[in-house]
Structures are given as structure tokens and as C-alpha cells.
Design a protein around this motif. Structure first.
Motif, PDB file in Angstrom:
ATOM      1  N   GLU A   1       2.834  -2.567   8.378  1.00  0.00           N
ATOM      2  CA  GLU A   1       1.865  -1.509   8.099  1.00  0.00           C
ATOM      3  C   GLU A   1       1.438  -0.865   9.418  1.00  0.00           C
ATOM      4  O   GLU A   1       1.419   0.346   9.564  1.00  0.00           O
ATOM      5  N   GLU A   2       1.125  -1.726  10.382  1.00  0.00           N
ATOM      6  CA  GLU A   2       0.635  -1.199  11.654  1.00  0.00           C
ATOM      7  C   GLU A   2       0.803  -2.243  12.735  1.00  0.00           C
ATOM      8  O   GLU A   2       0.818  -3.447  12.473  1.00  0.00           O
TER       9      GLU A   2
ATOM     10  N   ALA B   1      -1.329  -3.053  16.173  1.00  0.00           N
ATOM     11  CA  ALA B   1      -2.608  -2.667  16.781  1.00  0.00           C
ATOM     12  C   ALA B   1      -2.722  -3.241  18.184  1.00  0.00           C
ATOM     13  O   ALA B   1      -2.419  -4.416  18.411  1.00  0.00           O
TER      14      ALA B   1
ATOM     15  N   ASP C   1      -1.091  -7.712  15.861  1.00  0.00           N
ATOM     16  CA  ASP C   1      -1.965  -7.488  17.021  1.00  0.00           C
ATOM     17  C   ASP C   1      -1.220  -7.846  18.292  1.00  0.00           C
ATOM     18  O   ASP C   1      -0.650  -8.925  18.393  1.00  0.00           O
TER      19      ASP C   1
ATOM     20  N   VAL D   1       2.734 -12.848   4.890  1.00  0.00           N
ATOM     21  CA  VAL D   1       2.564 -11.393   4.919  1.00  0.00           C
ATOM     22  C   VAL D   1       1.189 -11.013   5.452  1.00  0.00           C
ATOM     23  O   VAL D   1       1.049 -10.086   6.242  1.00  0.00           O
ATOM     24  N   SER D   2       0.155 -11.721   5.041  1.00  0.00           N
ATOM     25  CA  SER D   2      -1.193 -11.313   5.454  1.00  0.00           C
ATOM     26  C   SER D   2      -1.371 -11.424   6.960  1.00  0.00           C
ATOM     27  O   SER D   2      -2.134 -10.686   7.566  1.00  0.00           O
ATOM     28  N   ARG D   3      -0.641 -12.350   7.572  1.00  0.00           N
ATOM     29  CA  ARG D   3      -0.765 -12.521   9.015  1.00  0.00           C
ATOM     30  C   ARG D   3      -0.006 -11.453   9.788  1.00  0.00           C
ATOM     31  O   ARG D   3      -0.408 -11.051  10.880  1.00  0.00           O
TER      32      ARG D   3
ATOM     33  N   GLN E   1       1.301  -8.373   8.440  1.00  0.00           N
ATOM     34  CA  GLN E   1       1.254  -7.006   7.896  1.00  0.00           C
ATOM     35  C   GLN E   1       0.701  -6.043   8.954  1.00  0.00           C
ATOM     36  O   GLN E   1       1.164  -4.915   9.096  1.00  0.00           O
ATOM     37  N   VAL E   2      -0.321  -6.490   9.666  1.00  0.00           N
ATOM     38  CA  VAL E   2      -0.843  -5.754  10.820  1.00  0.00           C
ATOM     39  C   VAL E   2      -0.667  -6.680  12.024  1.00  0.00           C
ATOM     40  O   VAL E   2      -1.234  -7.763  12.056  1.00  0.00           O
TER      41      VAL E   2
ATOM     42  N   SER F   1       0.831  -1.208   0.000  1.00  0.00           N
ATOM     43  CA  SER F   1       0.000   0.000   0.000  1.00  0.00           C
ATOM     44  C   SER F   1       0.865   1.259   0.000  1.00  0.00           C
ATOM     45  O   SER F   1       0.402   2.335  -0.406  1.00  0.00           O
TER      46      SER F   1
END
Lengths: 171, 381
Positions: free
Chosen positions: B249-250, B252, B219, B212-214, B216-217, B168
Motif C-alpha cells: 500500500e505504502e 513510509a 516503515d 499482511v498487517s505488518r 502492508q505499510v 483497499s
């Protein structure tokens, strides 16, 4: 009936000029910790008008995205109609970060009443938004929320989202 | 008994890992296994011995893995005099010293020294680790890292920059070297570290090799840091003597709010890859809006990894163990919200990179003692 407030909220979220109030600096400072995100306990004592400041900060393009996102999260602790409309608008916006934060804030502030808006967001192409929505529904943990998660589990293709749904459903 | 020199050389080569200091090697940093230890019914490992070599300026000890749902800490550290270098506050006769060991899940990292007022020396040490096992015997593997050289007045830290699904932002290992904003963030971080005599050396770029999908953000919550720990265990093909930074990316929190950065520990486990305390993570959502924000977090979290603590915690519940860093007392909370913000702490530490809530406008300083600690860390050379 809810369409007019929603459209108004969408318009406001996009075009409202930044008008900082007297609490702005204090509210913004509460959003500044590196490892310590804001909490209701740190914002509520600042007094009346915190929600308005948070809305201003969240809408202000000159504020760093991370602080805007934190402001959106924090709005869930100060639910009112204007906040609700703004959050619903962000949930369906192109702003990935604010959409994720809005999902959590709606769940925090409205609980079961947010399930329908979250169910819609679960159709997003953005898998991280779907992950955030799953977490938001999990936090609500009502029959309606669980029903939405069950339905999504049947059609979701991404393994990360599916794992999140299974965790939310306690499987 | 006189041991022939050849045997001494062979024994050293087999017992420690020693590399050269060129091309990202370990140089004068040695690692060794301290063995496996099983806790007693009280959760204590008993004394774990280690021999600190002559000329050592910094030692890191790490023990794990005991699980993300369990905390561990140092109970007692005994120095070559037989005296207590550190005791946990629950130890009878506890004496507060300028040494800090936190409570950590899964892998316990210990770094010595973290203050010039409490330096280390060569000789026989021991560390007693306590793990909250609830009476259940738990076996942990322990290791040590020794930096066997004197640090200078300046130091260089290499970076392994790992990009975790930043499509992104249009940022990955291939584009990062020419990405204006990313390079500006690195320069900003280096500018902040320069106050401590630390520069960024070689930066190597990697795309995250895992899911990556796990990641990328990420928790995290007070009760579950497993996602972060598993991220930090990821190994890349870069030098061990470097800071491994995961740009995500982040991050959280459990409330959903963004966390700007998290370092393992503090401190992290230096020069040893594959542990849940082997890296640090930086949120990148601000990169395109203001690269200085990401640079500030890189400098702040990197300093945590290398042994610095917040000068003042958000509610003044603690200060760092250094004597030359300003402290902002709880009485400074003039708006009564339980947080000490940068206006309330102006002139009392808000200007420091390691303030709990630093800002690009105001937080640009590091003190002499902070530099002393940073330059000593085994990742620095």
C-alpha cells in the motif's frame, strides 16, 4: 469553542477550489523524488507561502494521492491555525492515506498539544491508521502521549499495533 | 592430468546449478557458494576468490547476513590481471573507476559490470569485503551468480508480482491479471524499458504469504530498514530468474512521508531468493488515480535492481558511472532549496527514467549505456 474552527477546517478541506500560487511548481517539484521524500530543508528556502501551496496541493483531487500525502506530511513543518484545522479534518476523514499523514504532521507541528486528537484517532477501525497514530505518539514521547499508549495497550487486539505500542514504550 | 569427460560433467553438475531456459528456468545463469568468511579486527574478510567462467557477461556477488544495524561494502575487487577492478575510496592508491559499490546493511550486493567502460572477463577474481563490525569478528556467507552467455540487443525480464494487502484497491493475485489499472501500469513500465531494448516477459501473480498487517505499510528509516529487508527475504513459488516485486500500500519514511518505491541495493541480488536484497517494493496509492505513476516507479526501481543508479542525485552529490547519461550540476539549483528539480534539470537528465525525481510527463528516456547494463543483468534473458 474549538468546534467552529474545526468545522470550518473540515469544510475548507473538502470544498476549497484549487488556487495555485507562484510557488506551486517549485513546491510540487520538491514532492517528486522517488526514494527521497520532501524535507523541511528543501521546502523552507522556497519562501513565504509554502504552507498555502502545500494546502492547495493536499486538497487538489487532480494531484496524485502520493503527492497529496507528502504535502500533508510537510504541513507539519509549517504549523499555523489553518494547517491545524485541515490536519484535524483529514485525521478523521475517510481518506486512509491522508489520515495517516495527518497523524504524523500533527505530532510534528504540535507535539504534546496533538495528543488529544491522536487519542481519538486511536479508536479507528483502520489498523494502519492506528499504527500511524502510535508512531506519532511515540515521536511526541511526552507523559501524556505515553499515558495514551499505555491505555491503548490494555485494549488493543491487533498484534501489529500492540507491537508498535510496546516498541514505543520501550518494552 | 587429463580428467575423463564423464567426471568433468559430474563435477560441473555438482558444483553449479544450471537449468534450462524454458518455463522460467535459470538457463545460462549459474549460482555457486563462495563459502563462509570471518572478518578480521579491521572488518575485512580477506580475498574471496571466484572463478569467472568463459563467456560470462555479468557477475553478482553477495555476502551476508551481518545485521541491519551494520553496513558493509567492497574494499577491493581484483581482476584476472591482478590489477584493481575497484577499490574503496579509503584504500591507499584509490583510483576512481566506472564501478560502483554502495554501503549496504545486512547483505552486500555487488554487480559487475555496471558500465560498458569497465567490462568483466573470464578468469580468477577476488573480492575483499569490509563490514563495519567495530572489531567484532563477523562471519558471512558469500555466493556468486554468473550469467554465462552474451546478451543480445534485446532482453526479456519476467516478474514475480506479490500483492501485500491491497484490499483497499481491490487488488490481489486473482484479480490482477484482469485489473485494467494494474495491467496499464505494467504496460507503461514496459514502454519505458523498451527504450533500452527490454520487455516484460511472463508475469506471475502471488498473494503475500506472510503477515499482511505488518507489511502492508512498510516503515523505513536511515537507521532501520529491517522491515524492508525482511519483506525482500520472502520467497514465492516463482522462477528465480525474475524480478520479484512487492506491491505494498505504502512505504513510509521516518518523517512519515511516502516513499514511492525502493529496490534492494542498488543493485539487488539477482536470481537468489531469501536474502534481504532479493526484491523491490512499489507503493500503490496512486494506482487508481494514474496507473502511469506506478508504472514509472516499477520501471525506475526495476532498473535500480538491475544495476542502474540515479543519473543525478537530488543535490548533485553523485552521478551514475555511465558516460552517456546527462548530468545536472549543482549550479542548476536556481531556487536555492538544495534540490535539483525537473525544471532546473530540463535538458540535463530530467528526461531520463533514472533521474532522482522522474515524472510521467517528462521522464521517458533510457540511454544506450543504460540499456547495455540492464540487458546484461542475470535476471534478463
Amino acid at each position: 469553542m474549538r468546534r467552529l474552527p474545526m468545522l470550518l477546517g473540515l469544510a475548507l478541506s473538502i470544498s476549497l477550489p484549487a488556487v495555485a500560487g507562484p510557488l506551486r511548481d517549485s513546491v510540487l517539484a520538491a514532492l517528486d523524488g522517488v526514494e527521497d521524500p520532501p524535507s523541511r530543508e528543501s521546502l523552507a528556502p522556497l519562501g513565504e507561502g509554502v504552507a498555502a501551496e502545500l494546502l492547495e496541493i493536499a486538497r487538489n483531487p487532480s494531484v496524485p494521492p502520493s503527492r497529496r500525502g507528502r504535502a500533508v506530511t510537510a504541513l507539519g513543518w509549517f504549523p499555523d491555525d489553518a494547517v491545524h484545522d485541515a490536519l484535524v479534518a483529514w485525521l478523521s476523514s475517510d481518506d486512509r492515506l491522508l489520515a495517516r499523514k495527518a497523524a504524523g504532521a500533527l505530532a510534528t507541528g504540535w507535539g504534546d498539544r496533538a495528543v488529544e486528537d491522536l487519542r481519538t484517532a486511536l479508536q479507528s477501525d483502520d489498523l494502519q491508521l492506528r499504527v500511524a497514530v502510535v508512531k506519532a505518539l511515540a515521536s511526541i514521547d511526552s507523559d501524556a502521549a505515553r499515558a495514551v499508549l499505555e491505555a491503548r495497550l490494555a485494549t488493543e487486539t491487533d498484534p501489529t499495533v500492540k507491537d508498535g505500542i510496546r516498541t514505543a514504550l520501550g518494552r | 592430468m587429463i580428467i575423463p569427460p564423464l567426471i568433468l560433467v559430474l563435477a560441473t553438475a555438482c558444483g553449479d546449478k544450471v537449468g534450462d531456459d524454458t518455463g522460467g528456468g535459470m538457463g545460462n545463469v549459474r549460482t555457486e557458494s563462495l563459502g563462509s568468511y570471518t572478518t578480521d579486527t579491521g572488518g575485512l574478510t580477506g580475498a574471496i576468490p571466484l572463478e569467472v567462467p568463459d563467456g560470462t557477461s555479468s557477475v553478482a556477488v553477495h555476502c551476508g547476513e551481518y545485521g541491519y544495524d551494520t553496513l558493509g561494502t567492497a574494499w577491493r575487487i581484483v581482476d584476472p590481471s591482478g590489477g584493481d577492478f575497484y577499490t574503496n575510496e579509503y584504500v591507499e592508491g584509490h583510483t576512481d573507476t566506472p564501478m560502483r559499490v554502495g554501503n549496504h546493511d545486512d547483505t552486500l550486493p555487488i554487480l559487475m559490470p555496471v558500465s560498458p567502460d569497465h567490462d568483466i572477463r573470464a578468469g580468477s577474481w577476488s573480492v575483499d569485503v569490509w563490514i563495519a563490525t567495530g572489531g567484532r569478528p563477523t562471519t558471512v556467507d558469500c555466493g556468486a551468480v554468473y550469467r554465462v552467455e552474451s546478451p543480445g540487443s534485446t532482453a526479456t525480464v519476467d516478474l514475480n508480482a506479490v500483492f501485500v494487502g491491497l484490499d483497499s484497491l481491490g487488488l490481489d493475485a486473482a484479480s490482477a491479471p484482469d485489473d485494467e489499472d494494474f495491467q496499464a501500469a505494467l504496460r507503461y513500465a514496459e514502454g519505458l524499458w523498451s527504450a533500452a531494448g527490454v520487455t516484460i516477459g511472463e508475469v506471475r501473480y502471488f498473494d503475500f504469504p506472510g503477515d499482511v498487517s505488518r507489511y502492508q505499510v512498510i516503515d523505513v528509516s536511515d537507521t532501520d530498514t529491517s522491515e524492508l529487508g525482511e519483506l525482500f527475504k520472502t520467497e514465492v513459488d516463482g522462477p528465480a530468474r525474475a524480478l520479484t516485486v512487492f506491491f505494498v500500500e505504502e512505504i513510509a519514511s521516518s518523517s512519515g512521508a511516502t516513499i514511492l518505491g525502493i529496490a534492494a541495493g542498488p543493485p539487488g541480488v539477482p536470481t537468489v531468493a531469501g536474502t534481504s536484497k532479493s526484491g523491490m517494493a512499489v507503493t500503490t496509492v496512486d494506482l487508481r488515480a494514474d496507473s502511469r505513476e506506478v508504472g514509472l516507479i516499477l520501471a525506475h526501481e526495476g532498473a535500480h535492481f538491475m544495476g542502474l543508479f540515479h543519473t543525478t542525485e537530488k543535490n548533485a552529490s553523485a552521478f551514475d558511472p555511465l558516460t552517456d547519461t546527462p548530468e545536472c550540476p549543482a549550479s542548476s539549483d536556481t531556487d536555492g532549496n538544495g534540490l535539483l528539480d525537473r525544471e532546473e534539470c530540463a535538458g540535463k537528465g530530467a528526461e531520463n527514467v533514472m533521474f532522482w525525481a522522474p515524472s510521467v510527463e517528462a521522464s521517458t528516456t533510457l540511454t544506450d549505456d543504460q540499456g547495455w547494463v540492464l540487458r546484461r543483468n542475470p535476471v534478463a534473458r
